[in-house]
Design a protein around this motif. Structure first.
Motif, PDB file in Angstrom:
ATOM      1  N   ALA A 118      75.868  66.319  46.632  1.00 28.68           N
ATOM      2  CA  ALA A 118      76.692  67.270  45.875  1.00 28.68           C
ATOM      3  C   ALA A 118      77.946  66.596  45.329  1.00 28.68           C
ATOM      4  O   ALA A 118      78.351  66.858  44.191  1.00 28.68           O
ATOM      5  CB  ALA A 118      77.063  68.459  46.754  1.00 28.68           C
ATOM      6  N   GLN A 119      78.558  65.729  46.108  1.00 28.13           N
ATOM      7  CA  GLN A 119      79.787  65.083  45.643  1.00 28.13           C
ATOM      8  C   GLN A 119      79.519  64.190  44.436  1.00 28.13           C
ATOM      9  O   GLN A 119      80.376  64.062  43.560  1.00 28.13           O
ATOM     10  CB  GLN A 119      80.485  64.333  46.773  1.00 28.13           C
ATOM     11  N   ILE A 120      78.334  63.615  44.354  1.00 26.90           N
ATOM     12  CA  ILE A 120      77.990  62.775  43.207  1.00 26.90           C
ATOM     13  C   ILE A 120      78.065  63.581  41.914  1.00 26.90           C
ATOM     14  O   ILE A 120      78.448  63.065  40.867  1.00 26.90           O
ATOM     15  CB  ILE A 120      76.579  62.155  43.384  1.00 26.90           C
ATOM     16  N   MET A 121      77.744  64.863  41.992  1.00 28.02           N
ATOM     17  CA  MET A 121      77.812  65.715  40.797  1.00 28.02           C
ATOM     18  C   MET A 121      79.228  65.793  40.244  1.00 28.02           C
ATOM     19  O   MET A 121      79.417  65.897  39.029  1.00 28.02           O
ATOM     20  CB  MET A 121      77.292  67.113  41.106  1.00 28.02           C
ATOM     21  N   LEU A 122      80.228  65.749  41.128  1.00 26.48           N
ATOM     22  CA  LEU A 122      81.623  65.800  40.681  1.00 26.48           C
ATOM     23  C   LEU A 122      82.158  64.421  40.306  1.00 26.48           C
ATOM     24  O   LEU A 122      82.915  64.274  39.359  1.00 26.48           O
ATOM     25  CB  LEU A 122      82.516  66.412  41.762  1.00 26.48           C
ATOM     26  N   ILE A 123      81.753  63.419  41.069  1.00 25.74           N
ATOM     27  CA  ILE A 123      82.291  62.077  40.864  1.00 25.74           C
ATOM     28  C   ILE A 123      81.664  61.386  39.661  1.00 25.74           C
ATOM     29  O   ILE A 123      82.336  60.649  38.943  1.00 25.74           O
ATOM     30  CB  ILE A 123      82.088  61.222  42.135  1.00 25.74           C
ATOM     31  N   ASN A 124      80.372  61.616  39.433  1.00 28.53           N
ATOM     32  CA  ASN A 124      79.680  60.923  38.347  1.00 28.53           C
ATOM     33  C   ASN A 124      78.880  61.914  37.499  1.00 28.53           C
ATOM     34  O   ASN A 124      77.670  62.052  37.658  1.00 28.53           O
ATOM     35  CB  ASN A 124      78.754  59.849  38.932  1.00 28.53           C
ATOM     36  N   PRO A 125      79.560  62.613  36.587  1.00 36.01           N
ATOM     37  CA  PRO A 125      78.878  63.623  35.772  1.00 36.01           C
ATOM     38  C   PRO A 125      77.704  63.076  34.951  1.00 36.01           C
ATOM     39  O   PRO A 125      76.814  63.832  34.590  1.00 36.01           O
ATOM     40  CB  PRO A 125      79.989  64.142  34.846  1.00 36.01           C
ATOM     41  N   ALA A 126      77.678  61.775  34.710  1.00 35.29           N
ATOM     42  CA  ALA A 126      76.598  61.185  33.916  1.00 35.29           C
ATOM     43  C   ALA A 126      75.246  61.329  34.606  1.00 35.29           C
ATOM     44  O   ALA A 126      74.214  61.371  33.938  1.00 35.29           O
ATOM     45  CB  ALA A 126      76.894  59.711  33.636  1.00 35.29           C
ATOM     46  N   ILE A 127      75.244  61.403  35.932  1.00 42.09           N
ATOM     47  CA  ILE A 127      73.975  61.554  36.663  1.00 42.09           C
ATOM     48  C   ILE A 127      73.930  62.879  37.422  1.00 42.09           C
ATOM     49  O   ILE A 127      73.233  63.009  38.425  1.00 42.09           O
ATOM     50  CB  ILE A 127      73.715  60.360  37.607  1.00 42.09           C
ATOM     51  N   LYS A 128      74.661  63.861  36.921  1.00 39.27           N
ATOM     52  CA  LYS A 128      74.752  65.166  37.581  1.00 39.27           C
ATOM     53  C   LYS A 128      73.381  65.816  37.754  1.00 39.27           C
ATOM     54  O   LYS A 128      73.078  66.350  38.818  1.00 39.27           O
ATOM     55  CB  LYS A 128      75.666  66.090  36.784  1.00 39.27           C
ATOM     56  N   GLU A 129      72.547  65.785  36.733  1.00 34.84           N
ATOM     57  CA  GLU A 129      71.233  66.434  36.823  1.00 34.84           C
ATOM     58  C   GLU A 129      70.351  65.775  37.881  1.00 34.84           C
ATOM     59  O   GLU A 129      69.675  66.462  38.640  1.00 34.84           O
ATOM     60  CB  GLU A 129      70.543  66.452  35.462  1.00 34.84           C
ATOM     61  N   GLU A 130      70.359  64.456  37.926  1.00 32.92           N
ATOM     62  CA  GLU A 130      69.581  63.737  38.936  1.00 32.92           C
ATOM     63  C   GLU A 130      70.097  64.060  40.345  1.00 32.92           C
ATOM     64  O   GLU A 130      69.314  64.326  41.258  1.00 32.92           O
ATOM     65  CB  GLU A 130      69.656  62.231  38.690  1.00 32.92           C
ATOM     66  N   ALA A 131      71.415  64.068  40.504  1.00 31.07           N
ATOM     67  CA  ALA A 131      72.008  64.406  41.806  1.00 31.07           C
ATOM     68  C   ALA A 131      71.694  65.851  42.186  1.00 31.07           C
ATOM     69  O   ALA A 131      71.446  66.151  43.356  1.00 31.07           O
ATOM     70  CB  ALA A 131      73.519  64.182  41.767  1.00 31.07           C
ATOM     71  N   ASN A 132      71.664  66.747  41.205  1.00 24.07           N
ATOM     72  CA  ASN A 132      71.339  68.145  41.473  1.00 24.07           C
ATOM     73  C   ASN A 132      69.889  68.285  41.939  1.00 24.07           C
ATOM     74  O   ASN A 132      69.606  69.050  42.873  1.00 24.07           O
ATOM     75  CB  ASN A 132      71.596  68.997  40.229  1.00 24.07           C
ATOM     76  N   ARG A 133      68.978  67.553  41.332  1.00 19.94           N
ATOM     77  CA  ARG A 133      67.576  67.587  41.781  1.00 19.94           C
ATOM     78  C   ARG A 133      67.463  67.064  43.218  1.00 19.94           C
ATOM     79  O   ARG A 133      66.747  67.632  44.043  1.00 19.94           O
ATOM     80  CB  ARG A 133      66.688  66.793  40.831  1.00 19.94           C
ATOM     81  N   THR A 134      68.173  65.985  43.505  1.00 16.66           N
ATOM     82  CA  THR A 134      68.176  65.430  44.862  1.00 16.66           C
ATOM     83  C   THR A 134      68.739  66.450  45.838  1.00 16.66           C
ATOM     84  O   THR A 134      68.178  66.667  46.918  1.00 16.66           O
ATOM     85  CB  THR A 134      69.003  64.136  44.917  1.00 16.66           C
ATOM     86  N   PHE A 135      69.844  67.094  45.468  1.00 16.71           N
ATOM     87  CA  PHE A 135      70.458  68.117  46.309  1.00 16.71           C
ATOM     88  C   PHE A 135      69.463  69.233  46.603  1.00 16.71           C
ATOM     89  O   PHE A 135      69.308  69.651  47.750  1.00 16.71           O
ATOM     90  CB  PHE A 135      71.712  68.685  45.619  1.00 16.71           C
ATOM     91  N   LYS A 136      68.774  69.716  45.583  1.00 10.94           N
ATOM     92  CA  LYS A 136      67.824  70.820  45.762  1.00 10.94           C
ATOM     93  C   LYS A 136      66.673  70.424  46.682  1.00 10.94           C
ATOM     94  O   LYS A 136      66.240  71.219  47.524  1.00 10.94           O
ATOM     95  CB  LYS A 136      67.294  71.289  44.408  1.00 10.94           C
TER      96      LYS A 136
END
Length: 146
Positions: free
Chosen positions: A57-75
């Motif tokens: 989840a923190q990656i979504m805030l720190i690195n918006p360029a990979i937000k979608e990938e981090a969101n899929r990982t989070f889910k």
């Protein structure tokens, strides 16, 4: 939103890392995604399932360029946790965190995950679980805490 930072402290703002050289207050005049350095965990600190979820989840805030990938990982990780835990309080909190994430409230989700670290430690060690107040529910429904 107003932040006060100490000399040398970092803040992550919309993917940028800012370090201040002296004590300073910053006021954000519009909607911004930020994370304080004290709330950032490093990859080597992801030693439990909730800390791994937090990191995604923190990656979504720190690195918006990979937000979608981090969101899929989070889910994926959240689905795995929901299937693994049988503690009702933990399941309830994780479902509320999922709801926050679906509403784009990543920062609130991070706060709620951090609050579950103690419960997670007790579950993983096999000790009796306490009933904790639902911080996630209060974040979703502020009127519930009034």
């Amino acid at each position: 939103m107003k932040l006060s930072l100490r000399a040398g402290e970092k803040v992550y703002v919309n993917g940028a890392v800012l370090r201040v050289d002296r004590k300073v207050s910053i006021e954000f005049m519009n909607d911004v995604s930020f994370l304080l350095e004290t709330h950032v965990i490093q990859a080597d600190q992801t030693t439990t399932p909730l800390r791994q979820l937090y990191f995604a989840a923190q990656i979504m805030l720190i690195n918006p360029a990979i937000k979608e990938e981090a969101n899929r990982t989070f889910k994926r990780m959240l689905a795995s946790l929901l299937a693994t835990f049988d503690n009702q309080q933990m399941l309830k909190e994780l479902k509320l965190i999922d709801e926050m994430m679906c509403k784009g409230r990543v920062f609130d989700s991070l706060k709620s995950i951090r609050l579950l670290y103690t419960l997670e430690a007790q579950i993983l060690s096999g000790t009796t679980e306490p009933i904790i107040s639902s911080q996630a529910e209060q974040a979703l429904r502020p009127e519930a805490s009034a």
